[in-house]
Design a protein around this motif. Structure first.
Motif, PDB file in Angstrom:
ATOM      1  N   GLY A  41      43.909 -20.536  61.064  1.00 59.13           N
ATOM      2  CA  GLY A  41      43.353 -19.252  60.652  1.00 59.13           C
ATOM      3  C   GLY A  41      43.722 -18.887  59.227  1.00 59.13           C
ATOM      4  O   GLY A  41      42.892 -18.379  58.459  1.00 59.13           O
ATOM      5  N   GLU A  44      41.807 -21.718  56.839  1.00 60.58           N
ATOM      6  CA  GLU A  44      40.350 -21.782  56.864  1.00 60.58           C
ATOM      7  C   GLU A  44      39.673 -20.418  56.772  1.00 60.58           C
ATOM      8  O   GLU A  44      38.544 -20.326  56.299  1.00 60.58           O
ATOM      9  N   ARG A  45      40.347 -19.380  57.210  1.00 61.40           N
ATOM     10  CA  ARG A  45      39.671 -18.081  57.274  1.00 61.40           C
ATOM     11  C   ARG A  45      40.207 -17.072  56.263  1.00 61.40           C
ATOM     12  O   ARG A  45      39.442 -16.268  55.722  1.00 61.40           O
ATOM     13  N   ASN A  49      39.561 -16.852  51.259  1.00 66.20           N
ATOM     14  CA  ASN A  49      38.777 -15.635  51.049  1.00 66.20           C
ATOM     15  C   ASN A  49      39.597 -14.621  50.262  1.00 66.20           C
ATOM     16  O   ASN A  49      39.746 -13.466  50.656  1.00 66.20           O
ATOM     17  N   GLU A 143      46.239  -9.386  57.094  1.00 62.51           N
ATOM     18  CA  GLU A 143      46.118 -10.467  58.073  1.00 62.51           C
ATOM     19  C   GLU A 143      47.475 -11.043  58.448  1.00 62.51           C
ATOM     20  O   GLU A 143      47.714 -11.428  59.590  1.00 62.51           O
TER      21      GLU A 143
END
Length: 378
Positions: A41, A44-45, A49, A143
């Motif tokens: 996570g 890749e996420r 970003n 996050e």
């Protein structure tokens, strides 16, 4: 006990054993798969970003007993351009439960960051520069920390500034950075106060100690107190920067820098007080024989040295001033002419007092100076 009772008892034991094995298997699956899921996570996420920046982590581990997870080898780089170093690298980050807050019935996080390195770069090409601007840092923080942070510790950090395109090349650094920030969620401390505090110790340019303390309301930055001090600051340590950006260098000079800022209801006041001794800007051997400076460069440094000599306190060989800062947080005012007057006053009227002015409650009290000002009265 009849055979049927024995079979029934064995059946209950087998059911309990089966449930225990299933539970243990689930825990093992969670223990093995959760770090992999978190790592995926992040890479890749989330870290892909970050606006103008992107990142990668090498590994994620769980510390179940501590109620924490550990991120190993985080690296964040700028997208595009050519940078000398990654913008951010962190050897290890531990994010877990703040047990002190938990004892007060509050669920908050404690973050421990080990060996972070932040690298700022200036460059002739804007694409090659990196300042952190354009990064989606709030998303990364949200996050990584789904629960509010109460305590932050940084161990053995490093901050660098590079300019590879200047002449000479510039590298300024602060290392051995240790920072502790407590009570970010405004929990009452042992004294019943709801004030966050921060304490910083570091080393500038490989040798000059830096210390700072701060107290603030984490939910209202219109009220805070900050006190900063450097010890044994050597002017020659910034010669590359001074030559690249100011077209001069220092032959010698050392001293301390003091600063205090205090805000109350967004009204700001404070000062920056540099105090230097034995300042010498022009040196024939250094500038002409070793550096081969041109005639214009030599004349420029000579003019600066003349001005410095005029404003230097001839009796004490000290150069000092006080730059006052006042105004509101939206429109603060650094009084440059006040700094000039401070130098003049130091040179011609009085020796400069090397200490804090004590405008914040963080400033240490100089008992000897206080006794001298009060005539020895207690």
């Amino acid at each position: 006990m009849s055979p049927s009772q024995k079979r029934h008892k064995w059946s209950k034991k087998r059911i309990a054993l089966t449930i225990a094995l299933v539970f243990a298997t689930l825990l093992l699956i969670i223990r093995v798969s959760l770090p992999v899921a978190i790592e995926w996570g992040l890479n890749e996420r989330i870290l892909n970003n970050l606006g103008d920046y992107s990142g990668h982590v090498e590994d994620v581990d769980l510390a179940l007993i501590r109620g924490a997870y550990v991120v190993e080898s985080l690296t964040i780089t700028k997208n595009g351009g050519e940078q000398y170093k990654p913008f951010l690298s962190v050897r290890q980050t531990t994010i877990g439960v703040d047990w002190r807050a938990l004892t007060q019935g509050e669920l908050f996080l404690e973050i421990i960051i080990r060996e972070p390195k932040v690298n700022f770069e200036d460059a002739a090409n804007a694409e090659d520069a990196q300042s952190g601007q354009g990064g989606n840092w709030q998303t990364l923080l949200d996050e990584l920390t789904p629960v509010a942070i109460n305590t932050l510790h940084i161990h053995n950090g490093e901050l660098n500034f590079f300019n590879r395109d200047s002449d000479p090349k510039v590298h300024l650094s602060a290392d051995k950075i240790n920072l502790s920030v407590a009570n970010l969620t405004n929990i009452k401390n042992a004294s019943g106060e709801r004030i966050a505090s921060a304490a910083l110790n570091a080393r500038l340019f490989g040798s000059s100690p830096l210390s700072a303390e701060a107290r603030f309301d984490p939910f209202d930055f219109n009220d805070f107190s900050v006190a900063v001090k450097t010890d044994n600051f050597q002017l020659k340590q910034i010669n590359d920067f001074a030559r690249a950006y100011g077209n001069l260098d220092f032959a010698q000079g050392h001293g301390n820098i003091y600063a205090e800022l205090q805000a109350s209801n967004a009204e700001l006041n404070g000062y920056i007080k540099p105090f230097f001794e034995d300042v010498e800007i022009l040196d024939w051997q250094q500038d002409v024989e070793q550096q081969n400076d041109g005639v214009l460069q030599f004349l420029w440094e000579g003019a600066v040295d003349i001005v410095e000599s005029i404003f230097n306190n001839q009796k004490t060989n000290q150069l000092a001033t006080q730059i006052d800062i006042e105004g509101t947080l939206d429109n603060n005012d650094v009084q440059t002419w006040g700094a000039v007057w401070g130098v003049v006053k130091n040179a011609f009227f009085a020796a400069f007092e090397e200490q804090f002015n004590r405008i914040t409650p963080l400033t240490p009290i100089d008992e000897d100076a206080n006794a001298e000002r009060t005539g020895g009265e207690s």
